[in-house]
Design a protein around this motif. Structure first.
Motif, short mmCIF file in Angstrom:
data_model
loop_
_atom_site.label_atom_id
_atom_site.label_comp_id
_atom_site.label_asym_id
_atom_site.label_seq_id
_atom_site.Cartn_x
_atom_site.Cartn_y
_atom_site.Cartn_z
N ASP A 1 0.82 -1.21 0.00
CA ASP A 1 0.00 0.00 0.00
C ASP A 1 0.86 1.26 0.00
O ASP A 1 0.52 2.25 -0.65
N ASN A 2 1.96 1.22 0.73
CA ASN A 2 2.86 2.38 0.75
C ASN A 2 3.46 2.63 -0.63
O ASN A 2 3.63 3.78 -1.05
N ALA B 1 1.02 4.62 -2.73
CA ALA B 1 1.03 6.06 -2.42
C ALA B 1 2.26 6.74 -3.00
O ALA B 1 2.16 7.84 -3.58
N GLN B 2 3.42 6.12 -2.87
CA GLN B 2 4.65 6.73 -3.38
C GLN B 2 4.64 6.80 -4.90
O GLN B 2 5.13 7.77 -5.49
N THR C 1 1.95 7.14 -6.71
CA THR C 1 1.02 8.23 -7.01
C THR C 1 1.71 9.58 -6.88
O THR C 1 1.59 10.45 -7.76
N LEU D 1 -4.86 2.82 -1.60
CA LEU D 1 -4.17 4.10 -1.50
C LEU D 1 -4.58 4.73 -0.17
O LEU D 1 -5.75 5.07 0.04
N ARG D 2 -3.61 4.87 0.74
CA ARG D 2 -3.88 5.42 2.07
C ARG D 2 -3.38 6.86 2.11
O ARG D 2 -2.22 7.14 1.80
N LEU D 3 -4.27 7.76 2.54
CA LEU D 3 -3.93 9.18 2.57
C LEU D 3 -2.75 9.47 3.49
O LEU D 3 -1.94 10.36 3.22
N ASP E 1 -0.18 7.84 3.83
CA ASP E 1 1.08 7.47 3.16
C ASP E 1 1.52 8.51 2.13
O ASP E 1 2.58 8.37 1.52
N LEU E 2 0.69 9.54 1.91
CA LEU E 2 1.02 10.52 0.88
C LEU E 2 2.00 11.57 1.39
O LEU E 2 1.79 12.78 1.30
#
Length: 465
Positions: free
Chosen positions: A84-85, A88-89, A91, A220-222, A224-225
């Protein structure tokens, strides 16, 4: 992909990718079909901008190549939170680069059009098209993030259905925005670009929504953004060779077309039709190669490298068998295949010669793409890039110059004298380069240097000198 029978799972992963690749082709054909109702200048403008559009797609595919390797290996290792991380990366990285590229392109749009040779009415039409197209780049990149991370998790169908909806939206909007309908005034080439922009915004928004929901195996975890620099570096390290690879393939296609064009319109037309017939094999083998990357990555993450190798070999053999049969059909019925596109007897005759040379070697083009998929799944994108350069720039272009134009190449004490076979030498350069690069790819993969994967590299202890 880490348990059970390999072949059915490969087929299940690959067929939605085949459909997605065909829809991407249909996307481009729809624009060209409706723009053709506007003017010759409009067709020329969109044709002139196609390599630029394809370059953007190649860059997006390259940027997300690292995410496929990392996500698939984390999923195979049961490290869902780490996967999941990576989402995010990826993205963060692609949105930043997409916005940067769109801004740069828009600012320098006029010099770009001058550089590619647009002038007069073609310049005006191309400018209207590309000004809007630049705004679509970040959304295109976002969709490729969605497609890549789901593929790494083993889901290729969700992205396929979203591609169906996006392509359908583009097809519906094209005639309305290009030609006009009711109160909507036709915008010509700008309308084609606006239709593409709307369709890609739709695909990006839905894709991000799906990732935020997290019901499809990856999320996508917020939280992790925020930049995770080690992961970002890994994404860039794995992804940049694939990005260079895509750009090099685009430029090689342009170079080969230029070599063919020197022999006149008949060989050029025959070549164009022949390449379109060959593109069916690329659609199939490209999809199988992408599925292979997922299978290799997940099995390396699960610490089963022998199964990862089995995935690649079975995918390669299956692709060779299918494309060998397809090549046989092209050899048996070359005139029938050519007449689907043209009734010009001279073009058909030259196309028959092209297919007779290419047909026996068609399977090797596809086999190489599957082998490259195995390397990409392991995160060894530099080898995949090297095989592309070997096939196109080290072999195909020099062989074309030797066989078609009679050039003499000097490699130190070795002197290779050209044969001057004419346009037939160009056809043979395709076949010879495909066979030799496939053999090299098989030998390279057999060495097994790819077996450790990128996660094992991260976990290696460092030692002081």
């Amino acid at each position: 992909m880490t348990t059970g029978s390999i072949s059915p799972k490969l087929a299940s992963l690959a067929w939605p990718l085949v459909v997605g690749n065909l829809l991407q082709t249909f996307y481009n054909l729809a624009d060209m079909f409706w723009v053709g109702r506007v003017s010759t200048a409009a067709v020329a403008a969109v044709s002139l901008m196609f390599p630029t559009s394809w370059l953007f797609i190649s860059l997006a595919m390259g940027l997300t190549a690292g995410s496929v390797a990392l996500v698939s290996q984390h999923v195979g290792a049961g490290e869902d939170r780490a996967a999941d991380n990576v989402v995010a990366q990826t993205t963060l990285l692609t949105v930043f680069l997409g916005v940067l590229l769109a801004t740069f392109g828009f600012v320098f749009r006029h010099p770009l059009l001058t550089f590619v040779g647009a002038d007069g009415a073609v310049y005006t039409e191309a400018l209207q098209y590309i000004e809007v197209l630049f705004f679509s780049i970040p959304f295109t990149f976002l969709f490729f993030v969605f497609r890549a991370v789901l593929r790494g998790a083993g889901d290729t169908r969700t992205a396929m259905w979203l591609m169906v909806l996006s392509a359908g939206l583009n097809v519906v909007l094209d005639p309305i925005l290009i030609l006009g309908w009711g109160p909507i005034a036709g915008m010509g080439t700008r309308g084609a670009a606006v239709a593409t922009l709307i369709a890609r915004v739709f695909a990006a928004v839905v894709g991000v929504y799906v990732l935020l929901r997290g019901n499809w195996g990856i999320r996508l975890r917020l939280e992790d953004l925020a930049p995770d620099w080690p992961v970002l570096r890994k994404l860039v390290t794995i992804g940049y060779p694939a990005t260079i690879d895509g750009a090099a393939r685009s430029f090689a296609a342009v170079a080969m077309a230029a070599l063919v064009a020197r022999f006149g319109p008949v060989p050029t037309a025959a070549y164009g039709i022949g390449v379109r017939l060959m593109s069916v094999s690329w659609t199939i083998s490209g999809a199988v190669g992408q599925a292979t990357a997922t299978g290799v990555g997940q099995n390396l993450g699960a610490k089963t490298p022998d199964r990862a190798a089995e995935v690649t070999w079975k995918a390669t053999v299956g692709t060779l068998a299918v494309l060998f049969a397809a090549g046989g059909l092209l050899i048996a019925f070359p005139g029938v295949a050519m007449r689907v596109f043209t009734n010009d007897s001279a073009v058909v005759e030259e196309g028959v010669r092209f297919l007779h040379v290419i047909g026996p070697f068609l399977s090797f083009f596809g086999g190489l793409m599957v082998i490259q998929g195995g390397f990409r799944g392991a995160g060894d994108t530099r080898v995949a890039m090297a095989l592309s350069f070997l096939s196109r720039w080290v072999l195909r272009i020099p062989i074309a110059l030797l066989f078609a134009y009679g050039w003499t190449l000097r490699l130190g004490p070795l002197v290779l004298s050209g044969l001057a076979w004419g346009v037939g030498g160009l056809w043979w350069s395709w076949s010879i380069s495909a066979f030799v690069s496939f053999v090299m790819g098989v030998l390279w993969f057999s060495l097994g240097h790819w077996r450790q994967g990128v996660l094992d590299e991260e976990s290696k202890p460092t030692t002081a000198d």
